[in-house]
Enzyme design. Structure first.
Site, short mmCIF file in Angstrom:
data_model
loop_
_atom_site.label_atom_id
_atom_site.label_comp_id
_atom_site.label_asym_id
_atom_site.label_seq_id
_atom_site.Cartn_x
_atom_site.Cartn_y
_atom_site.Cartn_z
CG ASP A 93 -2.01 1.40 1.35
OD1 ASP A 93 -3.21 0.87 2.08
OD2 ASP A 93 -2.24 1.59 -0.21
CG ASP A 268 -5.48 -5.73 1.70
OD1 ASP A 268 -6.20 -4.33 1.51
OD2 ASP A 268 -4.88 -5.47 3.53
N1 LIG Z 1 -4.65 3.10 0.58
C1 LIG Z 1 -5.59 2.84 0.85
N2 LIG Z 1 -5.43 1.63 1.65
C2 LIG Z 1 -6.31 1.97 2.59
C3 LIG Z 1 -6.90 0.43 3.26
C4 LIG Z 1 -5.62 -0.32 3.74
C5 LIG Z 1 -5.69 -1.40 3.34
N3 LIG Z 1 -4.89 -2.23 3.68
C6 LIG Z 1 -3.19 -2.33 3.92
C7 LIG Z 1 -2.70 -3.02 4.78
C8 LIG Z 1 -1.12 -2.69 4.62
C9 LIG Z 1 -0.15 -3.91 5.36
C10 LIG Z 1 -0.81 -3.09 6.61
C11 LIG Z 1 -1.97 -3.79 6.77
C12 LIG Z 1 -3.11 -3.04 5.65
C13 LIG Z 1 -8.26 0.11 3.62
N4 LIG Z 1 -9.00 -1.39 4.40
C14 LIG Z 1 -9.28 -0.26 5.01
N5 LIG Z 1 -10.71 -1.21 5.65
C15 LIG Z 1 -9.81 -1.53 6.77
C16 LIG Z 1 -11.51 -1.96 8.32
C17 LIG Z 1 -10.38 -2.98 8.50
C18 LIG Z 1 -11.05 -4.85 8.46
C19 LIG Z 1 -10.53 -4.73 9.61
C20 LIG Z 1 -9.84 -5.12 10.59
C21 LIG Z 1 -9.05 -3.92 11.16
C22 LIG Z 1 -10.14 -2.62 9.67
N6 LIG Z 1 -9.82 0.74 3.82
C23 LIG Z 1 -9.13 0.67 3.30
C24 LIG Z 1 -9.69 1.71 2.23
C25 LIG Z 1 -7.44 2.12 2.08
C26 LIG Z 1 -7.89 3.42 1.09
O1 LIG Z 1 -9.06 4.19 0.68
N7 LIG Z 1 -6.92 3.60 0.46
#
Ligand SMILES: Nc1nc2c(CCNCC3CCCCC3)c3[nH]c(NCCc4ccccc4)nc3cc2c(=O)[nH]1
Length: 374
Positions: A93, A268
């Site tokens: 990301d 993811d």
């Molecule tokens: N650029 C960008 N990244 C987003 C991410 C991070 C995706 N995972 C990256 C990953 C990289 C490595 C480390 C971990 C993350 C998101 N994650 C979520 N919801 C998670 C909702 C959630 C689900 C389960 C537990 C906590 C939160 N919505 C997201 C929207 C976006 C977005 O618009 N732009």
């Protein structure tokens, strides 16, 4: 300028698709679930198990790795694959989402996001150009543009402001990426919150620029599932059918099944590993919270028909004991069981679409989840 296409669509069934994405480090079968490595590791698992569970591609963690041990250091050590020992495809990301979620004293300007490192308090500036440079140093096969994601619910003005900033950052990200060797990919990220017109404007702007693939961002940020699904219905048709679509941060098995049905190819989520560490198992018949006392005397395995040995060979009573005792083995076993279940689900999805039986698969899978006798 049209970028080369490394995605091959193999079959469709309704809006659902199955395909293959070719990367410099190998092939990715879609629909794909991408387990999330944190600071260069899959918490509680060896890469061997991640591969055996069926994962073709994993996520690296730009935000953490750029702060420690540093992107330049990882590049000097041969890149993320050599550094971590995962020799397959990796997606990273851009880091902006994590800055907004994790860092303190963060500020968004036209030029960049600035924040204080949670490790040593140093002031850090993450611009679209620096984010691309970091992802290139990490050596990831698929890089993401720098974007600004707004939590929902939000005011229309703020959603529109962030969407237009993200389009300007998409342009800058693409320009900074142009020197990457052939085969390495850059995905644009659609923003626009829960407002259809803004979703269309964002998708159109990105498609006119041209990217190797397109992520649907700005979702799974507090909105109900129905709103998330409605925004996928608005966005997916506005994206090219011959390029991959990646729904960021999603999600539960139910979210994934609904999103595949609507044309999403890549996912993811930290949930399988995070819930595993908290004692929650994902199975073919729904979720099982092994902290619950009802498992204390239960000699049955989680799923005697599972393709994954640890889901077949350990009594619920033992898993309950490990979790209650805080034994590391408990977190390890449940992490691998959950990653294996997610990959089992993705394999079932891919096979069903390839055979034109996705609707039956969808109905049977959801029925199994709600059996409730687990
Ligand atoms: N650029 C960008 N990244 C987003 C991410 C991070 C995706 N995972 C990256 C990953 C990289 C490595 C480390 C971990 C993350 C998101 N994650 C979520 N919801 C998670 C909702 C959630 C689900 C389960 C537990 C906590 C939160 N919505 C997201 C929207 C976006 C977005 O618009 N732009």
């Amino acid at each position: 300028m049209t970028l080369p296409n490394h995605f091959e669509l193999l079959a469709t069934d309704g809006a659902a698709r199955t395909g293959r994405l070719t990367t410099p480090h190998g092939m990715v079968r879609t629909p794909a679930f991408m387990p999330v490595g944190t600071a260069g590791a899959m918490k509680g698992m060896h890469w061997r198990e991640v591969r055996e569970a069926g994962a073709d591609i994993v996520l690296g963690n730009t935000y953490h790795l750029m702060l420690r041990p540093g992107a330049e250091r990882i590049a000097a050590l041969g890149g993320l694959q050599r550094f971590t020992g995962w020799n397959g495809p990796m997606l990273t990301d851009s880091g902006g989402f994590q800055v907004m979620s994790l860092a303190d004293l963060r500020k968004v300007s036209e030029h960049a996001v600035t924040f204080r490192s949670h490790i040593d308090g140093a002031k850090v500036e993450l611009s679209p150009e620096r984010s691309i440079e970091v992802q290139r140093f990490l050596g990831s096969d698929i890089a993401m543009q720098m974007d600004e994601c707004v939590r929902l619910p939000a005011e229309r003005d703020d959603i529109e402001r962030a969407m237009r900033l993200s389009l300007r950052w998409a342009e800058r990200s693409k320009r900074a990426f142009e020197s990457a060797p052939d085969g390495y990919m850059l995905f644009g990220i659609v923003q626009g919150g829960d407002i259809p017109q803004l979703r269309h404007a964002s998708a159109q702007g990105l498609v006119e620029m041209g990217f190797h693939g397109y992520a649907i961002g700005g979702l799974a940020v507090g909105e109900p599932q129905a709103v998330m699904l409605a925004m996928i219905d608005e966005t997916a048709p506005a994206l090219p059918t011959d390029r991959p679509r990646y729904l960021m941060g999603v999600g539960t098995p139910d979210d994934i099944l609904e999103a595949v049905k609507r044309g999403v190819d890549m996912f993811d989520c930290v949930m399988p590993t995070r819930n595993g560490r908290h004692g929650v198992a994902f199975t073919r018949f729904g979720q099982v919270n092994l902290r619950n006392a009802r498992h204390a005397d239960d000699p049955r395995p989680l799923d005697e028909a599972s393709t994954w040995p640890s889901a077949r060979n350990y009594a619920r009573a033992y898993l309950h004991h490990l979790v209650k005792a805080g034994e590391t083995l408990g977190a390890m076993l449940l992490s691998e069981i959950n990653i294996a279940y997610y990959q089992f689900l993705m394999q079932g999805i891919r096979d069903a679409i390839a055979h034109g039986t996705f609707e039956e698969f969808y109905q049977r899978t959801r029925a199994d989840w709600s059996r409730g006798d687990i």
